[in-house]
Write an enzyme that holds these catalytic residues in place. Sequence first.
Site, PDB file in Angstrom:
ATOM      1  N   GLY A   1       0.722  -1.359  -0.041  1.00 28.66           N
ATOM      2  CA  GLY A   1       0.015   0.059  -0.063  1.00 28.66           C
ATOM      3  C   GLY A   1       0.867   1.202  -0.017  1.00 28.66           C
TER       4      GLY A   1
ATOM      5  N   LEU B   1      -4.482  -5.778  -5.306  1.00 26.87           N
ATOM      6  CA  LEU B   1      -3.412  -4.764  -5.188  1.00 26.87           C
ATOM      7  C   LEU B   1      -2.193  -5.504  -4.423  1.00 26.87           C
ATOM      8  CD1 LEU B   1      -2.509  -1.579  -5.677  1.00 26.87           C
ATOM      9  CD2 LEU B   1      -3.361  -1.334  -3.356  1.00 26.87           C
ATOM     10  N   ASP B   2      -1.063  -5.140  -5.077  1.00 29.83           N
ATOM     11  CA  ASP B   2       0.175  -5.528  -4.456  1.00 29.83           C
ATOM     12  C   ASP B   2       0.237  -7.154  -4.371  1.00 29.83           C
ATOM     13  OD1 ASP B   2       1.317  -2.850  -4.800  1.00 29.83           O
ATOM     14  OD2 ASP B   2       0.713  -2.380  -2.851  1.00 29.83           O
ATOM     15  N   ASP B   3      -0.399  -7.918  -4.892  1.00 24.10           N
ATOM     16  CA  ASP B   3      -0.284  -9.262  -4.457  1.00 24.10           C
ATOM     17  C   ASP B   3      -0.246 -10.410  -5.416  1.00 24.10           C
ATOM     18  OD1 ASP B   3      -0.975 -11.176  -2.394  1.00 24.10           O
ATOM     19  OD2 ASP B   3      -2.834 -11.765  -3.434  1.00 24.10           O
TER      20      ASP B   3
END
EC number: 3.5.1.10
Length: 286
Positions: free
Chosen positions: A203, A229-231
Amino acid sequence: MSNKHSATLLISCPDSQGLVAAIANFLLTYNANIQHADQHQDPVEGLFLMRVQWDLAGFSLPMDNFSAAFAPIAEKYNMQWEVSLSVRKPRMAIFVSKYEHCLVDLLHRWSIGELDCDIPLIISNHDDCRRLAEFHGIPYHVIAVNKDNKAQAEAQQWDLLQAAEVDLIVLARYMQVLSHKFVERYPHRVINIHHSFLPAFDGAKPYHRAFARGVKLIGATSHYVTEILDDGPIIEQEVMRISHRDDVEDLIQKGRDLERVVLSRAVRWHLENRILAYNNKTVIFD
């Protein structure tokens, strides 16, 4: 060994006996000179993954006929596969916002031939990096993005990407979240740099959170973008040791160095067809 006129085959399938022999014998049938071969078995998932690169000089099977010729083996072993040719340079679009350090690094590596691709355009939501694009002779498109026009902005971006026949998108510190609809058009073809060592500190403002936590290592992570997100599957990571003497600005400065290197490695490996993604992780072939 020169790779200027070569083909690369990436394969993933259920693991079974005879796979390596079947692939090698197929290539040998058409007089292939194998330059590189690397494989990996995942015993937990029961998967076989392989990368094979061979010289096209003397290869007797026309590459236009490769798919039809390879199909019986692929069907027998339930393979997912793709083949690429070194003579066709991938077309890479770069997305950027205001931070220019990753863009500078990518354009430098591209200009000296380290990244073997074409860059037909750069897209941004700000005008800050235009001079860099103009210096390198690359068209620069500014498309403003806000919470009210996101769908319209992505439609404009999509039109530009389609017109440029883009194969790969690199988010060089592009500070906007792409929609699921946008990402699913480029599965495992959108690479992002996250300014932290995922999965820790995902994040916004990870360096501030790392500083508050008193960490002794900071990192950067490059990954494929997914709808979460970001995964997405992680491609490359790097860390740097810090101390209590470093403040937030020190962390940000050191982090920029990590971000440049980690992103460029991930992009180069993708361009060289060294990555196989599966089950939200990656294999990086030598």
